[in-house]
Design a protein around this motif. Sequence first.
Motif, mmCIF file in Angstrom:
data_model
loop_
_atom_site.group_PDB
_atom_site.id
_atom_site.type_symbol
_atom_site.label_atom_id
_atom_site.label_comp_id
_atom_site.label_asym_id
_atom_site.label_seq_id
_atom_site.Cartn_x
_atom_site.Cartn_y
_atom_site.Cartn_z
ATOM 1 N N PHE A 187 0.828 -1.206 0.000
ATOM 2 C CA PHE A 187 0.000 0.000 0.000
ATOM 3 C C PHE A 187 0.861 1.254 0.000
ATOM 4 O O PHE A 187 0.603 2.204 -0.743
ATOM 5 N N ARG A 188 1.907 1.261 0.831
ATOM 6 C CA ARG A 188 2.770 2.435 0.928
ATOM 7 C C ARG A 188 3.558 2.669 -0.361
ATOM 8 O O ARG A 188 3.847 3.806 -0.721
ATOM 9 N N GLN A 189 3.905 1.607 -1.057
ATOM 10 C CA GLN A 189 4.610 1.774 -2.332
ATOM 11 C C GLN A 189 3.717 2.461 -3.360
ATOM 12 O O GLN A 189 4.190 3.270 -4.160
ATOM 13 N N LYS A 190 2.442 2.151 -3.334
ATOM 14 C CA LYS A 190 1.498 2.723 -4.286
ATOM 15 C C LYS A 190 1.059 4.121 -3.883
ATOM 16 O O LYS A 190 0.941 5.024 -4.728
ATOM 17 N N LEU A 191 0.803 4.319 -2.591
ATOM 18 C CA LEU A 191 0.303 5.608 -2.087
ATOM 19 C C LEU A 191 1.193 6.075 -0.935
ATOM 20 O O LEU A 191 0.801 6.008 0.237
ATOM 21 N N PRO A 192 2.390 6.564 -1.229
ATOM 22 C CA PRO A 192 3.346 6.934 -0.163
ATOM 23 C C PRO A 192 2.898 8.102 0.690
ATOM 24 O O PRO A 192 3.414 8.299 1.797
ATOM 25 N N GLY A 193 1.949 8.904 0.207
ATOM 26 C CA GLY A 193 1.482 10.035 0.992
ATOM 27 C C GLY A 193 0.483 9.655 2.068
ATOM 28 O O GLY A 193 0.148 10.478 2.922
ATOM 29 N N TRP A 194 0.000 8.437 2.029
ATOM 30 C CA TRP A 194 -1.010 7.993 2.998
ATOM 31 C C TRP A 194 -0.356 7.286 4.169
ATOM 32 O O TRP A 194 0.599 6.529 4.016
ATOM 33 N N ARG A 195 -0.889 7.529 5.359
ATOM 34 C CA ARG A 195 -0.435 6.856 6.574
ATOM 35 C C ARG A 195 -1.426 5.741 6.921
ATOM 36 O O ARG A 195 -2.597 5.795 6.551
ATOM 37 N N VAL A 196 -0.934 4.752 7.647
ATOM 38 C CA VAL A 196 -1.774 3.640 8.100
ATOM 39 C C VAL A 196 -1.678 3.540 9.612
ATOM 40 O O VAL A 196 -0.576 3.481 10.169
ATOM 41 N N ARG A 197 -2.811 3.543 10.250
ATOM 42 C CA ARG A 197 -2.854 3.318 11.698
ATOM 43 C C ARG A 197 -3.506 1.970 11.946
ATOM 44 O O ARG A 197 -4.669 1.768 11.600
ATOM 45 N N VAL A 198 -2.747 1.038 12.530
ATOM 46 C CA VAL A 198 -3.271 -0.291 12.833
ATOM 47 C C VAL A 198 -3.712 -0.324 14.293
ATOM 48 O O VAL A 198 -2.924 -0.046 15.204
ATOM 49 N N VAL A 199 -4.967 -0.641 14.504
ATOM 50 C CA VAL A 199 -5.541 -0.694 15.847
ATOM 51 C C VAL A 199 -5.710 -2.156 16.248
ATOM 52 O O VAL A 199 -6.399 -2.917 15.559
ATOM 53 N N PRO A 200 -5.072 -2.592 17.335
ATOM 54 C CA PRO A 200 -5.220 -3.982 17.770
ATOM 55 C C PRO A 200 -6.536 -4.200 18.507
ATOM 56 O O PRO A 200 -7.170 -3.248 18.969
ATOM 57 N N GLY A 201 -6.922 -5.446 18.618
ATOM 58 C CA GLY A 201 -8.137 -5.750 19.371
ATOM 59 C C GLY A 201 -8.654 -7.136 19.057
ATOM 60 O O GLY A 201 -8.130 -7.838 18.183
ATOM 61 N N VAL A 202 -9.692 -7.540 19.767
ATOM 62 C CA VAL A 202 -10.354 -8.811 19.491
ATOM 63 C C VAL A 202 -11.398 -8.576 18.403
ATOM 64 O O VAL A 202 -11.857 -7.453 18.185
ATOM 65 N N SER A 203 -11.767 -9.633 17.728
ATOM 66 C CA SER A 203 -12.619 -9.517 16.548
ATOM 67 C C SER A 203 -13.936 -8.811 16.836
ATOM 68 O O SER A 203 -14.395 -7.976 16.041
ATOM 69 N N LEU A 204 -14.569 -9.127 17.958
ATOM 70 C CA LEU A 204 -15.873 -8.535 18.278
ATOM 71 C C LEU A 204 -15.781 -7.017 18.352
ATOM 72 O O LEU A 204 -16.610 -6.296 17.787
ATOM 73 N N ASN A 205 -14.762 -6.505 19.047
ATOM 74 C CA ASN A 205 -14.612 -5.060 19.190
ATOM 75 C C ASN A 205 -14.247 -4.394 17.872
ATOM 76 O O ASN A 205 -14.735 -3.300 17.545
ATOM 77 N N LEU A 206 -13.381 -5.036 17.101
ATOM 78 C CA LEU A 206 -12.966 -4.457 15.821
ATOM 79 C C LEU A 206 -14.141 -4.392 14.847
ATOM 80 O O LEU A 206 -14.302 -3.411 14.109
ATOM 81 N N LEU A 207 -14.966 -5.424 14.851
ATOM 82 C CA LEU A 207 -16.154 -5.421 13.990
ATOM 83 C C LEU A 207 -17.067 -4.251 14.345
ATOM 84 O O LEU A 207 -17.591 -3.553 13.460
ATOM 85 N N ALA A 208 -17.252 -4.014 15.639
ATOM 86 C CA ALA A 208 -18.111 -2.911 16.073
ATOM 87 C C ALA A 208 -17.545 -1.564 15.627
ATOM 88 O O ALA A 208 -18.299 -0.658 15.267
ATOM 89 N N GLN A 209 -16.225 -1.434 15.619
ATOM 90 C CA GLN A 209 -15.606 -0.170 15.217
ATOM 91 C C GLN A 209 -15.736 0.074 13.712
ATOM 92 O O GLN A 209 -15.884 1.212 13.280
ATOM 93 N N VAL A 210 -15.681 -0.983 12.922
ATOM 94 C CA VAL A 210 -15.939 -0.825 11.484
ATOM 95 C C VAL A 210 -17.400 -0.459 11.268
ATOM 96 O O VAL A 210 -17.733 0.431 10.474
ATOM 97 N N ASP A 211 -18.277 -1.114 12.006
ATOM 98 C CA ASP A 211 -19.712 -0.867 11.870
ATOM 99 C C ASP A 211 -20.071 0.576 12.241
ATOM 100 O O ASP A 211 -20.942 1.190 11.626
ATOM 101 N N SER A 212 -19.353 1.136 13.228
ATOM 102 C CA SER A 212 -19.652 2.498 13.674
ATOM 103 C C SER A 212 -18.972 3.565 12.827
ATOM 104 O O SER A 212 -19.189 4.758 13.038
ATOM 105 N N GLY A 213 -18.135 3.141 11.868
ATOM 106 C CA GLY A 213 -17.444 4.099 11.019
ATOM 107 C C GLY A 213 -16.138 4.607 11.593
ATOM 108 O O GLY A 213 -15.510 5.494 11.024
ATOM 109 N N GLU A 214 -15.685 4.044 12.724
ATOM 110 C CA GLU A 214 -14.434 4.475 13.328
ATOM 111 C C GLU A 214 -13.223 3.931 12.581
ATOM 112 O O GLU A 214 -12.111 4.442 12.732
ATOM 113 N N MET A 215 -13.416 2.864 11.813
ATOM 114 C CA MET A 215 -12.327 2.257 11.049
ATOM 115 C C MET A 215 -12.753 2.051 9.611
ATOM 116 O O MET A 215 -13.932 1.856 9.310
#
Length: 295
Positions: free
Chosen positions: A110-138
């Motif tokens: 991804f960085r090779q293609k779009l070097p101007g973009w940053r990536v923030r990886v948020v750790p967590g368990v699947s249930l919580n991560l799913l909720a964050q995608v659903d809420s638009g936070e990720m």
Amino acid sequence: MIRELKTFLAVVRYGTFASAGYQIGLTQSAVSAQIQRLEEDLGFLLFDRTGRSAVLNAAGRQTVALAEELLNVYAKLSDQGDTAEKTGLIRAGAIASVQASFLVHAIEGFRQKLPGWRVRVVPGVSLNLLAQVDSGEMDAAVIIRPPFSLPGELTWQSLLAEPFVLAVSAELAGQPWREVLKSRPFIRYDRNSYGGRLVDRFLKKNRIAVDDVVELDELQGIVGLVQQRVGVALIPQASSLLMPEGVSVLALGADTFYREIGLVQPNTRGLHAAALHFAACVIAAAGNQAAAPSA
């Protein structure tokens, strides 16, 4: 706040949280969560809520024009050499076991293609991560497939299927897995996680009673406890797991079950071009890992 303002104007335009969510690729609960965050940031309510209905109040009506003006100013940033399309932030969730495996190569591509973009990886368990995608936070998350259907506004892309094995101390190598599982202390994969629920379902299906001594979610920690002869454990064969000296695995044969890893994200109506490219990089990296010969 820009995302929340866009969602707010979508509600104003389409009349309800549900209709706005359908048009912009979010669930009704995600729209509601974004509006609540916006109200908290602004310090006042935008809607009068009665039961399931929400009606724009006086403060909300005054906010509409200001929100439109602010978003128009924000949009003009793209006139400066199209910078707005070349820079930004991808917010991606990931369970621990994929952060040290194919996700590394996905971010690299991804960085090779779009070097101007940053990536923030948020750790967590699947249930919580799913909720964050659903809420638009990720923008997306790599998780274990949930044991229920996803909302229609979210999409699922299967990436890998990891077989479960019985991790044991070296002196138990070659013994029948069922006998070992019944006779040795059991280190349980946390039942609050999707993977742990798969283990629990497997034990109940096969009517195997185990002697629980420890329960945790961290797979590498489980392997460490097996190495110290605390007990045995049913774990998925994740590529990032390090099997230290003194630990062996027993295959489950015809009884093998799997942990499905996949990418969850809003449907394409709710994604920008960079998020779509990030998803493509994740899918490609997972495919390369699956195709690689086992060590």
